[in-house]
Write an enzyme that holds these catalytic residues in place. Structure first.
Site: not given
Length: 134
Positions: A12, A86, A90
């Site tokens: 996250c 996120c 990522c």
């Protein structure tokens, strides 16, 4: 997957709430049968104290954990990558199993708002664990 134990990375933004709770549950419920990592695209200074409190209510201590920065190596070393808000931060590698869990952010929330997030995470972890160890 191979004969070695499966590995899961929870990601996250701040690695202070959702991903730490998820990692705590998976460590606890898998009892060493799954390698567990967590990281954030912009890690916070410390874990959300309300997340720590919510997990303590479940008998899981995450106080020793620290927010960690997301690395390409952590993604490459994981079989399953679970993101929690996120977005594009990522990294993506072909051949990995990716899931995006839509969860409210517990940052700035009181314990009454964090408990349902925690309970949602627990249900998802139980399902994931059953799939990984099947």
């Amino acid at each position: 997957m191979t004969d070695q134990k499966p590995s899961v990375l929870f990601v996250c933004v701040h690695n202070a709430g959702r991903s730490q709770m998820a990692a705590g549950y998976l460590r606890h419920l898998a009892a060493g049968r799954v390698e567990v990592r967590s990281a954030g695209s912009m890690p916070a200074e410390q874990i959300n104290p309300v997340a720590v409190e919510a997990m303590r209510e479940e008998g899981i201590d995450i106080t020793a954990e620290q927010p960690k920065v997301l690395t390409t190596e952590a993604v490459q070393a994981s079989d399953v990558v679970i993101t929690m808000g996120c977005g594009d931060a990522c990294p993506f590698f072909p051949g990995k199993r990716y899931e995006d869990w839509k969860l409210d952010d517990p940052a700035g929330q009181g314990i009454d708002a964090v408990r349902p997030i925690r309970d949602d995470i627990k249900q998802r972890i139980e399902t994931l664990l059953a799939e990984l160890l099947d």
